[in-house]
Design a protein around this motif. Sequence first.
Motif, mmCIF file in Angstrom:
data_model
loop_
_atom_site.group_PDB
_atom_site.id
_atom_site.type_symbol
_atom_site.label_atom_id
_atom_site.label_comp_id
_atom_site.label_asym_id
_atom_site.label_seq_id
_atom_site.Cartn_x
_atom_site.Cartn_y
_atom_site.Cartn_z
ATOM 1 N N THR A 9 0.848 -1.195 0.000
ATOM 2 C CA THR A 9 0.000 0.000 0.000
ATOM 3 C C THR A 9 0.880 1.239 0.000
ATOM 4 O OG1 THR A 9 -1.741 -1.155 1.236
ATOM 5 C CG2 THR A 9 -1.831 1.246 1.202
ATOM 6 N N ASN A 475 -2.419 3.720 -3.022
ATOM 7 C CA ASN A 475 -3.451 2.747 -2.708
ATOM 8 C C ASN A 475 -2.869 1.325 -2.726
ATOM 9 O OD1 ASN A 475 -5.303 4.888 -2.482
ATOM 10 N ND2 ASN A 475 -5.698 4.824 -4.686
ATOM 11 N N ARG A 476 -3.744 0.343 -2.700
ATOM 12 C CA ARG A 476 -3.292 -1.045 -2.625
ATOM 13 C C ARG A 476 -2.883 -1.551 -4.007
ATOM 14 N NH1 ARG A 476 -3.412 -5.046 0.903
ATOM 15 N NH2 ARG A 476 -4.705 -3.838 2.341
#
Length: 489
Positions: A9, A475-476
């Motif tokens: 992440t 983000n992931r």
Amino acid sequence: MKLIRLTTTDSNVFSNDIQGDLVLKKNSQICLLNAHFEKKEITYTTNNDIFKYKIGTADFTEADALINKTYDKANFKLLTRDIEDKLNEGLDVSIPGHAGSNFLVKRTVDNNLSIKTEYGYVINPYSSSKFENVGVEDTTGGTVYQKESGGSEDTPDAMLGSNRLVAYDGLNGCGYFRFKLNQLAAGGKGVYIGLTTIEPENMGASFPFDTTNIMFGIHGKNTTSGYDFIAQGVEGTSVFFPENATPGSNDNDVLCIEASKGLIEGVIYSDAQPNGVGQVLFSEIYNGSQALYPIIGFFSQTDVSIKDIQYTPYDDIDDEVSTSLSLNERLPTQVLVGTPQPPTQDSEKKTPMVFEFPNKTLATFLGFKDSLITLPEPDDIFSLTSNKSLQFTDIAENYIVELMNLQLESFDGYLEQRKSILSVINNVRESTLDDVVFTANNLIWLDLNNSFESILRNIELRVVTDIYKPVDIQNRANMTILIKDKSEL
């Protein structure tokens, strides 16, 4: 065969612990099955950033600092507008190379950034027939006055004005509008110079000096009355009287409306206020949104006249109605005579032109290679186009997946050495989009060269560009690898 999903992440490093023992058999192989990650948007945050520019032999002009804000793809237009505003508000009418100039900062159709100036050459709107003429004529000597047959004495029914040649307002650039008094009577209502939001040619048959018609203006009534003025649509009276209005004198007063350094100013140049100083009647930031148009209005027929009318029209290539009809018809380089010395335009002395960005980081964000640019032999205008297209995300087409805690015998020709490269990702998505998607069409198995069985408790790899710069991931992100015994099919 073992399938392993790795995640991270807001990082380009995938480092995942394996809770259960993962046994690597002797001579195992590994490959990348797929990957997906989202690139972080490139942003820039201003911090009292100041642009500088130099036109001709004048000193560098420092623009006001940009608004402190973080800019990205969504609000980039706000940044270009702020840059354009600050550059324009730095232009100074007292610098001959600035007069008649305005900056345009635009994103081109090729997604580059363009920083350029437009240039409105100073014109005599009467002799060049660029203004609409209602009841005005001139003499052989060049003095301009109201026709005796054109209307009634002391009635505002004669004018010179234009609906097409928009005026500078200080916020959109730098210019001036002026005339010299040739004769002004001891009584009567005289003549005025002004800027109006009402198109002069559509005013009808009457052109009074009032707040209905005029937004900014100077009114010379007669030699026994102080100059009246209107600033921002508000009337005012000065204690400054016409000093000299003798027919034929070079020392007569000059009435001038100047757009300069973000302001509109009404200035009288006279014997008592020489050498470009002038008596300032008003100095205002224009708070309107409508275009301003030039107008000269006459009240008196027989004993009022003016000369040396000069106007620098605003020119914007984005306007539907181009003012190019005024360009390339410049007046000769001006040699002023007499004591009053109002602004001039000198289109012959605009070299060198130098442009300086606040810092290298902002120059790079805007697509420019250098933060200090000197233009070679400019032709009256700045014309800068960024070296690279504007980028709001990393636009690389290829990315390298590198194993950090397992050794592969891959070789990189860029570095000319061995690197533990698991795969080279070819992005199947448009490079300007935020996310990268990769799925292997054919599995490429690479030997781990482990000569004995071992336990794997952590897998660590990273994603870098083709020149090994870390990729900003937000983000992931997900990645899937496969590991198998070499003997497996």
